[in-house]
Design a protein around this motif. Structure first.
Motif, PDB file in Angstrom:
ATOM      1  N   PHE A   1       0.845  -1.128  -0.056  1.00 43.00           N
ATOM      2  CA  PHE A   1       0.015   0.015   0.140  1.00 43.00           C
ATOM      3  C   PHE A   1       0.924   1.222  -0.103  1.00 43.00           C
ATOM      4  N   PRO A   2       0.742   2.067  -0.972  1.00 36.80           N
ATOM      5  CA  PRO A   2       1.380   3.239  -1.055  1.00 36.80           C
ATOM      6  C   PRO A   2       1.285   4.349   0.144  1.00 36.80           C
ATOM      7  N   SER A   3       2.410   4.917   0.665  1.00 34.33           N
ATOM      8  CA  SER A   3       2.382   5.598   1.767  1.00 34.33           C
ATOM      9  C   SER A   3       1.411   6.721   1.578  1.00 34.33           C
ATOM     10  N   GLU A   4       1.123   7.046   0.381  1.00 32.09           N
ATOM     11  CA  GLU A   4       0.257   8.138   0.104  1.00 32.09           C
ATOM     12  C   GLU A   4      -1.100   7.814   0.725  1.00 32.09           C
ATOM     13  N   THR A   5      -1.492   6.651   0.376  1.00 26.67           N
ATOM     14  CA  THR A   5      -2.535   5.913   0.933  1.00 26.67           C
ATOM     15  C   THR A   5      -3.004   5.811   2.297  1.00 26.67           C
ATOM     16  N   VAL A   6      -1.951   5.446   2.840  1.00 22.41           N
ATOM     17  CA  VAL A   6      -1.821   5.400   4.340  1.00 22.41           C
ATOM     18  C   VAL A   6      -2.080   6.978   5.096  1.00 22.41           C
ATOM     19  N   GLN A   7      -1.066   7.508   4.739  1.00 20.46           N
ATOM     20  CA  GLN A   7      -0.871   9.092   5.275  1.00 20.46           C
ATOM     21  C   GLN A   7      -2.512   9.644   5.059  1.00 20.46           C
ATOM     22  N   LEU A   8      -3.131   9.367   3.848  1.00 20.98           N
ATOM     23  CA  LEU A   8      -4.506   9.917   3.330  1.00 20.98           C
ATOM     24  C   LEU A   8      -5.646   9.592   4.575  1.00 20.98           C
ATOM     25  N   ALA A   9      -5.330   8.112   4.547  1.00 22.86           N
ATOM     26  CA  ALA A   9      -6.259   7.561   5.672  1.00 22.86           C
ATOM     27  C   ALA A   9      -6.155   8.321   6.944  1.00 22.86           C
ATOM     28  N   LEU A  10      -4.974   8.451   7.505  1.00 25.65           N
ATOM     29  CA  LEU A  10      -4.796   9.043   8.964  1.00 25.65           C
ATOM     30  C   LEU A  10      -5.472  10.547   8.896  1.00 25.65           C
ATOM     31  N   LYS A  11      -5.337  10.986   7.882  1.00 25.20           N
ATOM     32  CA  LYS A  11      -6.129  12.499   7.730  1.00 25.20           C
ATOM     33  C   LYS A  11      -7.585  12.652   7.604  1.00 25.20           C
ATOM     34  N   VAL A  12      -8.170  11.778   7.080  1.00 26.11           N
ATOM     35  CA  VAL A  12      -9.428  11.866   6.821  1.00 26.11           C
ATOM     36  C   VAL A  12     -10.427  10.781   7.763  1.00 26.11           C
ATOM     37  N   PHE A  13      -9.745   9.751   8.408  1.00 29.96           N
ATOM     38  CA  PHE A  13     -10.611   8.940   9.160  1.00 29.96           C
ATOM     39  C   PHE A  13     -11.200   9.407  10.461  1.00 29.96           C
ATOM     40  N   PRO A  14     -12.275   9.367  10.984  1.00 34.08           N
ATOM     41  CA  PRO A  14     -12.733   9.865  12.293  1.00 34.08           C
ATOM     42  C   PRO A  14     -11.918   9.568  13.378  1.00 34.08           C
ATOM     43  N   ARG A  15     -11.804  10.159  14.581  1.00 40.03           N
ATOM     44  CA  ARG A  15     -11.012   9.929  15.683  1.00 40.03           C
ATOM     45  C   ARG A  15     -11.684  10.034  16.916  1.00 40.03           C
ATOM     46  N   ASP A  16     -13.047  10.392  16.739  1.00 38.64           N
ATOM     47  CA  ASP A  16     -13.886  10.211  18.272  1.00 38.64           C
ATOM     48  C   ASP A  16     -15.168  10.052  17.613  1.00 38.64           C
ATOM     49  N   ALA A  17     -15.895   9.869  18.962  1.00 41.89           N
ATOM     50  CA  ALA A  17     -17.674   9.715  18.719  1.00 41.89           C
ATOM     51  C   ALA A  17     -18.180  10.334  17.818  1.00 41.89           C
ATOM     52  N   VAL A  18     -17.960  11.696  18.004  1.00 42.11           N
ATOM     53  CA  VAL A  18     -18.811  12.675  17.103  1.00 42.11           C
ATOM     54  C   VAL A  18     -18.422  12.661  15.639  1.00 42.11           C
ATOM     55  N   GLU A  19     -17.156  12.300  15.428  1.00 42.63           N
ATOM     56  CA  GLU A  19     -16.589  12.106  14.188  1.00 42.63           C
ATOM     57  C   GLU A  19     -17.301  10.669  13.438  1.00 42.63           C
ATOM     58  N   ARG A  20     -17.178   9.860  14.419  1.00 47.85           N
ATOM     59  CA  ARG A  20     -17.805   8.471  13.866  1.00 47.85           C
ATOM     60  C   ARG A  20     -19.142   8.660  13.574  1.00 47.85           C
ATOM     61  N   LEU A  21     -20.082   9.389  14.275  1.00 41.79           N
ATOM     62  CA  LEU A  21     -21.408   9.520  13.863  1.00 41.79           C
ATOM     63  C   LEU A  21     -21.497  10.411  12.697  1.00 41.79           C
ATOM     64  N   ALA A  22     -20.652  11.309  12.386  1.00 43.88           N
ATOM     65  CA  ALA A  22     -20.621  12.207  11.046  1.00 43.88           C
ATOM     66  C   ALA A  22     -20.245  10.949   9.931  1.00 43.88           C
ATOM     67  N   PHE A  23     -19.465  10.223  10.332  1.00 42.02           N
ATOM     68  CA  PHE A  23     -19.037   9.455   9.340  1.00 42.02           C
ATOM     69  C   PHE A  23     -20.142   8.247   9.098  1.00 42.02           C
ATOM     70  N   LEU A  24     -20.893   7.797  10.002  1.00 41.73           N
ATOM     71  CA  LEU A  24     -21.973   7.059   9.763  1.00 41.73           C
ATOM     72  C   LEU A  24     -22.735   7.746   8.639  1.00 41.73           C
ATOM     73  N   ALA A  25     -23.207   9.018   8.828  1.00 42.45           N
ATOM     74  CA  ALA A  25     -24.135   9.670   8.216  1.00 42.45           C
ATOM     75  C   ALA A  25     -23.694   9.637   6.784  1.00 42.45           C
ATOM     76  N   LEU A  26     -22.386   9.808   6.480  1.00 45.04           N
ATOM     77  CA  LEU A  26     -21.469   9.868   5.462  1.00 45.04           C
ATOM     78  C   LEU A  26     -21.738   8.510   4.674  1.00 45.04           C
ATOM     79  N   VAL A  27     -21.285   7.580   5.189  1.00 44.83           N
ATOM     80  CA  VAL A  27     -21.320   6.169   4.648  1.00 44.83           C
ATOM     81  C   VAL A  27     -22.930   5.972   4.171  1.00 44.83           C
ATOM     82  N   ILE A  28     -23.881   6.274   4.917  1.00 48.11           N
ATOM     83  CA  ILE A  28     -25.225   6.036   4.527  1.00 48.11           C
ATOM     84  C   ILE A  28     -25.542   6.822   3.173  1.00 48.11           C
ATOM     85  N   THR A  29     -25.143   8.011   3.397  1.00 46.81           N
ATOM     86  CA  THR A  29     -25.300   8.990   2.205  1.00 46.81           C
ATOM     87  C   THR A  29     -24.550   8.403   0.950  1.00 46.81           C
ATOM     88  N   VAL A  30     -23.421   7.930   1.024  1.00 47.12           N
ATOM     89  CA  VAL A  30     -22.712   7.484  -0.234  1.00 47.12           C
ATOM     90  C   VAL A  30     -23.285   6.047  -0.812  1.00 47.12           C
TER      91      VAL A  30
END
Length: 231
Positions: A91-120
């Protein structure tokens, strides 16, 4: 625009909570806006929703297909995240670094992420496997043209993921389009899309961190310590 956003994110040492929530919110807003526009035009042209796959079709077939497809997708995601840890070089370093920057890190972000997943899951399947597939098939009078045309547009929409993402999303597009044509319903593709995105969000965090630690020059920074990563 997506590719440009990715380049900008990669240049940042880290993202803030506001950055990540803004990414989720803007994506959700854009996708629902695009879906509303497509739906409006289908109504204007008298296209029945059943022609777009907004139906269960043969319910027994649809439900069975949905369960099997979701199980296969889940198994594939589990294998993929395990491979990140066991073979970080794949896996390219770019892929891993991007994951660290966009993945949620707490409960509020995970809730927003759930809404994003449903939407997508709902919006992309309606646009690509519903509308685009119908348009290509109706224009050409060929089922295969509808399937390939939909998959091609779907992959182009993921150009920001690079060549690897382009190929993988085209393959996924072919699979989902074929199942949508076979079952007559968007339900299996929507459910599988949801499972794919949500599972990678729940399973990837520690594996991405392990992959980073295996990089020869990696030094873990304080902002990413204990990160909880979704897609």
């Amino acid at each position: 625009m997506g590719r440009r956003r990715v380049r900008a994110l990669l240049k940042l040492p880290d993202t803030t909570k506001l950055d990540r929530l803004s990414i989720y919110a803007s994506t959700i807003a854009f996708q629902w806006l695009a879906t509303a526009l497509v739906f409006w035009r289908t109504i204007h042209h008298g296209i029945m929703t059943t022609h777009l796959g907004v139906t269960l079709g043969h319910s027994y077939l649809t439900i069975t297909t949905t369960i099997v497809l979701c199980a296969l997708v889940l198994l594939n995601q589990i294998a993929s995240v395990r491979r990140i840890r066991s073979d970080s070089a794949a896996f390219p370093s770019e892929t891993v670094q991007l994951a660290l920057k966009v993945f949620p890190r707490d409960a509020v972000e995970r809730l927003a992420f759930l809404a994003l997943v449903i939407t997508v899951a709902i919006c992309e399947e309606f646009i690509y496997r519903g509308f685009a597939q119908y348009v290509f098939q109706n224009w050409s009078h060929l089922l295969l043209v509808g399937i390939f045309g939909s998959a091609l547009l779907f992959s182009f929409a993921h150009l920001y993921q690079g060549r690897r993402g382009l190929v993988s999303t085209f393959a996924v597009g072919l699979l989902f389009s074929g199942i949508r044509a076979w079952s007559g319903s968007l339900a299996p593709a929507i459910a599988a899309h949801f499972v794919a995105d949500l599972s990678i969000g729940l399973l990837a965090p520690r594996h991405v961190q392990e992959a980073l630690r295996q990089r020869p020059n990696f030094q873990e920074k304080e902002p990413t310590a204990g990160i909880t990563i979704d897609r």
